[in-house]
Design a protein around this motif. Structure first.
Motif, PDB file in Angstrom:
ATOM      1  N   THR A  39       1.713  -1.303  -0.352  1.00  0.00           N
ATOM      2  CA  THR A  39      -0.328  -0.083  -0.007  1.00  0.00           C
ATOM      3  C   THR A  39       0.884   1.415  -0.127  1.00  0.00           C
ATOM      4  O   THR A  39       1.594   1.482   0.787  1.00  0.00           O
ATOM      5  N   ALA A  40       0.457   2.297  -1.018  1.00  0.00           N
ATOM      6  CA  ALA A  40       1.160   3.544  -1.013  1.00  0.00           C
ATOM      7  C   ALA A  40      -0.287   4.622  -0.723  1.00  0.00           C
ATOM      8  O   ALA A  40      -0.834   4.499  -0.761  1.00  0.00           O
ATOM      9  N   SER A  41      -0.153   6.313   0.001  1.00  0.00           N
ATOM     10  CA  SER A  41      -0.593   6.694  -0.012  1.00  0.00           C
ATOM     11  C   SER A  41       0.117   7.987  -0.343  1.00  0.00           C
ATOM     12  O   SER A  41       1.650   8.626  -0.822  1.00  0.00           O
ATOM     13  N   ALA A  42      -1.045   8.943  -0.901  1.00  0.00           N
ATOM     14  CA  ALA A  42       0.075  10.464  -1.342  1.00  0.00           C
ATOM     15  C   ALA A  42      -1.501  11.783  -0.842  1.00  0.00           C
ATOM     16  O   ALA A  42      -2.592  10.987   0.169  1.00  0.00           O
ATOM     17  N   VAL A  49      -3.676   3.552  -2.098  1.00  0.00           N
ATOM     18  CA  VAL A  49      -3.517   2.885  -3.034  1.00  0.00           C
ATOM     19  C   VAL A  49      -3.128   1.724  -2.776  1.00  0.00           C
ATOM     20  O   VAL A  49      -2.203   1.778  -1.793  1.00  0.00           O
ATOM     21  N   THR A  50      -3.467   0.512  -3.216  1.00  0.00           N
ATOM     22  CA  THR A  50      -2.938  -1.400  -2.276  1.00  0.00           C
ATOM     23  C   THR A  50      -3.149  -1.978  -3.924  1.00  0.00           C
ATOM     24  O   THR A  50      -3.540  -1.754  -5.383  1.00  0.00           O
ATOM     25  N   ALA A  51      -1.719  -2.314  -4.107  1.00  0.00           N
ATOM     26  CA  ALA A  51      -1.069  -3.219  -5.398  1.00  0.00           C
ATOM     27  C   ALA A  51      -1.007  -4.270  -4.915  1.00  0.00           C
ATOM     28  O   ALA A  51      -0.153  -4.753  -3.901  1.00  0.00           O
ATOM     29  N   THR A  52      -0.587  -6.000  -6.115  1.00  0.00           N
ATOM     30  CA  THR A  52      -0.150  -6.453  -5.779  1.00  0.00           C
ATOM     31  C   THR A  52       1.051  -6.208  -6.302  1.00  0.00           C
ATOM     32  O   THR A  52       1.699  -5.564  -7.299  1.00  0.00           O
ATOM     33  N   GLY A  53       2.390  -8.176  -5.692  1.00  0.00           N
ATOM     34  CA  GLY A  53       3.095  -8.242  -6.662  1.00  0.00           C
ATOM     35  C   GLY A  53       3.471  -8.575  -8.509  1.00  0.00           C
ATOM     36  O   GLY A  53       4.104  -8.293  -9.320  1.00  0.00           O
ATOM     37  N   MET A  55       1.788  -6.511 -10.127  1.00  0.00           N
ATOM     38  CA  MET A  55       1.393  -5.163 -10.710  1.00  0.00           C
ATOM     39  C   MET A  55      -0.161  -5.097 -10.828  1.00  0.00           C
ATOM     40  O   MET A  55      -0.767  -3.989 -11.934  1.00  0.00           O
ATOM     41  N   ARG A  56      -1.291  -5.270  -9.754  1.00  0.00           N
ATOM     42  CA  ARG A  56      -2.607  -5.540  -9.569  1.00  0.00           C
ATOM     43  C   ARG A  56      -2.709  -4.039  -9.210  1.00  0.00           C
ATOM     44  O   ARG A  56      -2.428  -4.763  -8.276  1.00  0.00           O
ATOM     45  N   LEU A  57      -4.018  -3.524  -9.338  1.00  0.00           N
ATOM     46  CA  LEU A  57      -4.552  -2.463  -8.275  1.00  0.00           C
ATOM     47  C   LEU A  57      -5.360  -3.392  -7.506  1.00  0.00           C
ATOM     48  O   LEU A  57      -6.190  -3.646  -8.211  1.00  0.00           O
ATOM     49  N   THR A  58      -5.456  -3.312  -6.635  1.00  0.00           N
ATOM     50  CA  THR A  58      -6.486  -4.278  -5.830  1.00  0.00           C
ATOM     51  C   THR A  58      -7.852  -2.685  -4.684  1.00  0.00           C
ATOM     52  O   THR A  58      -8.765  -3.718  -4.763  1.00  0.00           O
ATOM     53  N   SER A  59      -6.600  -1.786  -5.063  1.00  0.00           N
ATOM     54  CA  SER A  59      -7.893  -1.007  -3.733  1.00  0.00           C
ATOM     55  C   SER A  59      -7.513   0.637  -4.368  1.00  0.00           C
ATOM     56  O   SER A  59      -5.768   0.667  -4.367  1.00  0.00           O
ATOM     57  N   LEU A  60      -8.571   1.177  -3.965  1.00  0.00           N
ATOM     58  CA  LEU A  60      -8.038   2.751  -4.333  1.00  0.00           C
ATOM     59  C   LEU A  60      -8.596   3.722  -3.271  1.00  0.00           C
ATOM     60  O   LEU A  60     -10.125   3.415  -3.508  1.00  0.00           O
ATOM     61  N   ALA A  61      -8.657   4.279  -2.304  1.00  0.00           N
ATOM     62  CA  ALA A  61      -9.604   4.989  -1.576  1.00  0.00           C
ATOM     63  C   ALA A  61      -9.099   6.602  -1.230  1.00  0.00           C
ATOM     64  O   ALA A  61      -7.852   6.679  -1.732  1.00  0.00           O
ATOM     65  N   ILE A  62     -10.012   7.252  -1.667  1.00  0.00           N
ATOM     66  CA  ILE A  62     -10.084   8.576  -1.380  1.00  0.00           C
ATOM     67  C   ILE A  62     -11.030   9.536  -0.337  1.00  0.00           C
ATOM     68  O   ILE A  62     -11.776   9.450  -0.335  1.00  0.00           O
TER      69      ILE A  62
END
Length: 111
Positions: A39-42, A49-53, A55-62
């Motif tokens: 997970t990374a944030s800005a 944003v959460t991604a898997t190894g 390279m698929r995004l699994t979650s986007l939270a705003i």
């Protein structure tokens, strides 16, 4: 006269068995990477944003307070930053898992 293929005391059957074992380990490492999330944030956590190894995004939270109709560009920048950070982290994580199997040997096409 030498019988069969011998390389450093290892015969062809031993080499094939070792190659199969490494292939199984590589497949297991790829599966583990695909299941592992990063997970990374800005924007101080306004966008996550959460991604898997693989390279698929699994979650986007705003966060609701990040939605400012007067400053859509800032939200877009935060989303891009979080997505790029998540994908970079996922790629690093996958590479580390693959390196553990290959001993750091760079095999094209794996990750």
């Amino acid at each position: 006269m030498a019988k069969g293929f011998n390389m450093g005391g290892m015969n062809r059957n031993q080499m094939m068995a070792q190659a199969r074992k490494m292939q199984e380990q590589l497949i297991a490492a790829q599966q583990k990477a695909a299941e592992t999330e990063v997970t990374a944030s800005a924007g101080g956590g306004a966008v996550k944003v959460t991604a898997t190894g693989d390279m698929r995004l699994t979650s986007l939270a705003i966060a609701p307070d990040a939605l400012d109709p007067e400053d859509v560009e800032m939200l877009q920048d935060m989303i891009l930053a979080a997505v790029n950070d998540a994908l970079e982290s996922a790629e690093r994580m996958a590479s580390q898992q693959m390196s553990a199997v290959t001993g750091g040997l760079n095999i094209p096409g794996l990750f």
